[in-house]
Write a protein that holds these residues in place. Sequence first.
Motif, PDB file in Angstrom:
ATOM      1  N   LYS A   9       7.945   8.310   6.073  1.00  0.00           N
ATOM      2  CA  LYS A   9       7.835   6.925   5.955  1.00  0.00           C
ATOM      3  C   LYS A   9       9.093   6.264   6.172  1.00  0.00           C
ATOM      4  O   LYS A   9       9.882   6.327   5.156  1.00  0.00           O
ATOM      5  N   ILE A  46      -0.110   4.933   1.503  1.00  0.00           N
ATOM      6  CA  ILE A  46      -0.531   5.760   2.542  1.00  0.00           C
ATOM      7  C   ILE A  46      -1.708   6.461   2.422  1.00  0.00           C
ATOM      8  O   ILE A  46      -2.699   6.409   3.348  1.00  0.00           O
ATOM      9  N   GLY A  49      -4.645   4.041   2.894  1.00  0.00           N
ATOM     10  CA  GLY A  49      -4.714   3.356   4.041  1.00  0.00           C
ATOM     11  C   GLY A  49      -4.258   2.106   4.216  1.00  0.00           C
ATOM     12  O   GLY A  49      -4.461   1.191   5.218  1.00  0.00           O
ATOM     13  N   GLN A  52       0.676   2.884   7.299  1.00  0.00           N
ATOM     14  CA  GLN A  52       0.523   4.098   7.884  1.00  0.00           C
ATOM     15  C   GLN A  52       1.817   4.943   7.914  1.00  0.00           C
ATOM     16  O   GLN A  52       2.937   4.215   8.120  1.00  0.00           O
ATOM     17  N   THR A  54       5.014   7.203   9.084  1.00  0.00           N
ATOM     18  CA  THR A  54       5.549   7.128  10.391  1.00  0.00           C
ATOM     19  C   THR A  54       5.435   8.356  10.993  1.00  0.00           C
ATOM     20  O   THR A  54       5.195   8.599  12.332  1.00  0.00           O
ATOM     21  N   ASN A  57       0.782  13.976   8.269  1.00  0.00           N
ATOM     22  CA  ASN A  57      -0.815  14.099   8.193  1.00  0.00           C
ATOM     23  C   ASN A  57      -1.206  14.066   6.736  1.00  0.00           C
ATOM     24  O   ASN A  57      -0.745  14.726   5.970  1.00  0.00           O
ATOM     25  N   ASP A  64      -9.143  11.581   7.858  1.00  0.00           N
ATOM     26  CA  ASP A  64      -7.589  11.045   7.940  1.00  0.00           C
ATOM     27  C   ASP A  64      -7.611   9.687   7.285  1.00  0.00           C
ATOM     28  O   ASP A  64      -8.457   8.942   7.279  1.00  0.00           O
ATOM     29  N   TRP A  66      -5.904   7.090   7.611  1.00  0.00           N
ATOM     30  CA  TRP A  66      -5.501   5.797   8.178  1.00  0.00           C
ATOM     31  C   TRP A  66      -6.634   5.494   9.065  1.00  0.00           C
ATOM     32  O   TRP A  66      -7.092   4.538   9.183  1.00  0.00           O
ATOM     33  N   LYS A  67      -7.178   6.570   9.800  1.00  0.00           N
ATOM     34  CA  LYS A  67      -8.259   6.349  10.828  1.00  0.00           C
ATOM     35  C   LYS A  67      -9.670   6.042  10.158  1.00  0.00           C
ATOM     36  O   LYS A  67     -10.446   5.493  10.623  1.00  0.00           O
TER      37      LYS A  67
END
Length: 297
Positions: A9, A46, A49, A52, A54, A57, A64, A66-67
Amino acid sequence: MIEVRQIEKKFGSFKALNGINFEVKQGEVYGFIGPNGAGKSTTIRILLGIIQATSGNALIFGKDVWKEAVDIHRRVAYVPGDVYLWESLTGGEIIDTFLKLKGSINKQKRDELVERFQLDPRKKAGSYSKGNRQKIALISAFSSDADLYILDEPTAGLDPLMEQIFQECVQEVKANGKSVLLSSHILSEVEKLCDRVGIIREGEMIESGTLDELRHLTRTHIQLKTERSAEALQQLKGVHDFIENDEEYSFQVDTERLAKVIEELSKYGVRKLESMPPTLEALFMRHYQNDYRSKEG
């Protein structure tokens, strides 16, 4: 439950995290330790969420972070170190609001925890001390039926009695097969609760493993009184900080050399021997003291 692989990050040109790797298994408590600014809270943000990565995984429940954050949050309870609440609502109203967001309210569990944490839920949140605000977050988290608890300095502001109640709650959710990621600077708390520990320094994981695996890096403290002079012990490999005071000796021994040193003691006629095992705090301080000394050099 949590898989973090090569997470980086950056904030502009500053790299807050540099290739972070760790995992949290089902039914375990994982201690995530390091000083302020080491990257603990950035990692947790992170995972939640909020920001995000950089690169790299991060997965929770194989999803995931973030998603698929919304799906993940349904099964996660989070407690930050600084809790901000709606000041015009009562403590009880806030707890119920948090629980409704999870889908249901277990009134029996909620009331039990309110009593255990000695919280008056009728007061407005604006009148609560930091410790009572922390209790609101803890009661809300442990009242929910989460599969993963992410706790970032969760006992900030709590007195020792409430810290004990918190530790009991962690042990209870673990006994029910839940997982806990515990970020804390209270090393005795981590040592008591955690199955495995990861140490983060300046955005990098420098050690990770069970407490027994990490203790090979620490030193056992020895207090010794002998019939004959034992000054020669300070020449042994693995002996450090040797001090003689009124025919008594104090020194530290690298854990991997302890058996050899104990064997050597018999030559001097032992009259008194006290051994203090290494602690997580010793491990922690050794890492950071070495780091500071190298920078000063």
